[in-house]
Design an enzyme around this catalytic site. Structure first.
Site, mmCIF file in Angstrom:
data_model
loop_
_atom_site.group_PDB
_atom_site.id
_atom_site.type_symbol
_atom_site.label_atom_id
_atom_site.label_comp_id
_atom_site.label_asym_id
_atom_site.label_seq_id
_atom_site.Cartn_x
_atom_site.Cartn_y
_atom_site.Cartn_z
ATOM 1 N N GLU A 74 3.567 14.293 4.959
ATOM 2 C CA GLU A 74 2.578 13.997 4.468
ATOM 3 C C GLU A 74 1.446 13.826 5.198
ATOM 4 O O GLU A 74 0.235 13.158 5.680
ATOM 5 C CB GLU A 74 2.785 12.709 3.731
ATOM 6 C CG GLU A 74 3.373 13.140 2.486
ATOM 7 C CD GLU A 74 2.778 14.232 1.274
ATOM 8 O OE1 GLU A 74 2.137 14.287 1.332
ATOM 9 O OE2 GLU A 74 3.598 13.733 0.229
ATOM 10 N N HIS A 93 1.848 5.086 2.429
ATOM 11 C CA HIS A 93 1.953 5.827 1.169
ATOM 12 C C HIS A 93 3.516 5.978 0.664
ATOM 13 O O HIS A 93 4.553 5.051 1.311
ATOM 14 C CB HIS A 93 2.267 6.835 1.492
ATOM 15 C CG HIS A 93 2.448 7.821 0.292
ATOM 16 N ND1 HIS A 93 1.911 8.229 -0.641
ATOM 17 C CD2 HIS A 93 4.029 9.494 0.295
ATOM 18 C CE1 HIS A 93 2.302 8.868 -1.008
ATOM 19 N NE2 HIS A 93 3.354 9.911 -0.594
ATOM 20 N N HIS A 95 5.845 6.031 -3.004
ATOM 21 C CA HIS A 95 6.600 6.355 -4.783
ATOM 22 C C HIS A 95 6.942 5.100 -4.861
ATOM 23 O O HIS A 95 7.744 5.377 -5.747
ATOM 24 C CB HIS A 95 7.527 7.079 -4.159
ATOM 25 C CG HIS A 95 6.823 8.565 -4.200
ATOM 26 N ND1 HIS A 95 7.618 9.614 -4.052
ATOM 27 C CD2 HIS A 95 5.661 8.935 -3.059
ATOM 28 C CE1 HIS A 95 7.182 10.657 -3.410
ATOM 29 N NE2 HIS A 95 6.248 10.190 -2.753
ATOM 30 N N TYR A 114 -9.014 -9.711 -11.506
ATOM 31 C CA TYR A 114 -9.626 -9.177 -10.165
ATOM 32 C C TYR A 114 -9.098 -8.975 -9.220
ATOM 33 O O TYR A 114 -9.786 -9.071 -8.445
ATOM 34 C CB TYR A 114 -10.322 -11.187 -9.742
ATOM 35 C CG TYR A 114 -9.263 -12.052 -9.396
ATOM 36 C CD1 TYR A 114 -9.634 -12.414 -8.697
ATOM 37 C CD2 TYR A 114 -8.336 -13.146 -10.338
ATOM 38 C CE1 TYR A 114 -8.422 -13.314 -7.802
ATOM 39 C CE2 TYR A 114 -7.646 -13.612 -9.910
ATOM 40 C CZ TYR A 114 -7.203 -14.073 -9.021
ATOM 41 O OH TYR A 114 -6.500 -15.220 -8.462
ATOM 42 N N HIS A 156 2.511 11.551 -8.301
ATOM 43 C CA HIS A 156 2.671 11.392 -6.754
ATOM 44 C C HIS A 156 3.274 10.290 -6.602
ATOM 45 O O HIS A 156 3.949 9.737 -6.019
ATOM 46 C CB HIS A 156 1.736 12.272 -5.729
ATOM 47 C CG HIS A 156 2.068 12.233 -4.765
ATOM 48 N ND1 HIS A 156 2.075 13.850 -3.899
ATOM 49 C CD2 HIS A 156 3.441 11.351 -4.069
ATOM 50 C CE1 HIS A 156 2.285 13.405 -2.642
ATOM 51 N NE2 HIS A 156 3.398 12.499 -2.785
ATOM 52 N N TYR A 210 -11.844 -15.533 2.444
ATOM 53 C CA TYR A 210 -10.414 -15.655 1.839
ATOM 54 C C TYR A 210 -9.101 -16.225 3.195
ATOM 55 O O TYR A 210 -8.021 -16.987 2.702
ATOM 56 C CB TYR A 210 -10.027 -15.433 0.633
ATOM 57 C CG TYR A 210 -8.845 -15.903 0.250
ATOM 58 C CD1 TYR A 210 -8.993 -17.329 -0.696
ATOM 59 C CD2 TYR A 210 -7.562 -15.685 -0.359
ATOM 60 C CE1 TYR A 210 -8.856 -18.048 -0.942
ATOM 61 C CE2 TYR A 210 -7.013 -15.637 -1.556
ATOM 62 C CZ TYR A 210 -7.310 -17.650 -2.056
ATOM 63 O OH TYR A 210 -6.673 -18.015 -2.642
#
Length: 214
Positions: A74, A93, A95, A114, A156, A210
């Site tokens: 990828e 990334h 799965h 939120y 994916h 925050y």
């Protein structure tokens, strides 16, 4: 952070998402900007056995600058995202099961909670489908990430980007959490109440101060 520290942190994040069950069958990948390019996890090597020296240094054109192993399949979307998003310092990334299940419906995650604002906007989009590892997938991911820090990839998985590895890791974990909650609502035969744009802008403003990870 020096090179060895960065390599060690990439491996630590990769092993953490693997332990969380986000990388079945050696799927997923992690990268971070480095020396005008990026360091990325290798293809096909189980994360439990991955060591800092196994990472591959790529240019932003995708050329291998150093490393004995083959980079993740990828790598095209990692390169494309770094080129399109100068502020991105890291990409994770996965799965992860529930976010991947939702991606197979080709629907994104609306602002039902939120915490969606952590992902950089008022929703998490689902990018159009393309075969893994292709320039088409990279193009679709970049497009769906406009104004966002996370995206589902149709049929994916998930991509998250951040100003740090910790930030990208936090976001990809939150996407899995939100996807699970959303699927539970849908499975109950219900539709969630969606927070409007003004409220999401207020939330984003509060998040800015925050102390969240970048």
């Amino acid at each position: 952070m020096n090179e060895q520290e960065l390599r060690a942190e990439i491996v630590a994040v990769a092993q953490a998402i693997d332990r969380a069950g986000f990388c079945p069958s050696k799927s997923g990948n992690v990268s971070a900007r480095f020396a005008g390019g990026l360091l990325i996890t290798p293809s096909g090597l189980p994360y439990a056995r991955t060591r800092p020296e196994d990472l591959i240094h790529l240019s932003l054109d995708g050329a291998v600058l150093s490393g004995a192993r083959k980079p993740s399949s990828e790598w095209p979307f990692h390169v494309a995202i770094y080129r399109a998003r100068p502020e991105a310092q890291a990409i994770v990334h996965t799965h992860s099961p529930r976010a991947t299940a939702l991606s197979c419906t080709r629907r994104g995650i609306p602002a039902f909670h939120y915490m969606i604002a952590l992902c950089g906007g008022a929703d998490v989009r689902c990018a159009e489908y393309a075969t893994f590892g292709t320039p088409e997938l990279a193009e679709n991911a970049v497009k769906a990430l406009e104004g966002r820090k996370a995206v589902l990839l149709a049929n994916h998985g998930v991509i998250a980007l951040g100003g740090s590895l910790a930030g990208a890791h936090q976001i990809v974990a939150e996407v899995e959490n939100l996807a699970g909650q959303y699927l539970d609502i849908l499975a109950a035969g219900l539709e969630p109440a969606i927070l409007d744009g003004e409220e999401m802008e207020r939330v984003a403003a509060r998040f800015a101060g925050y102390g969240k990870v970048g």
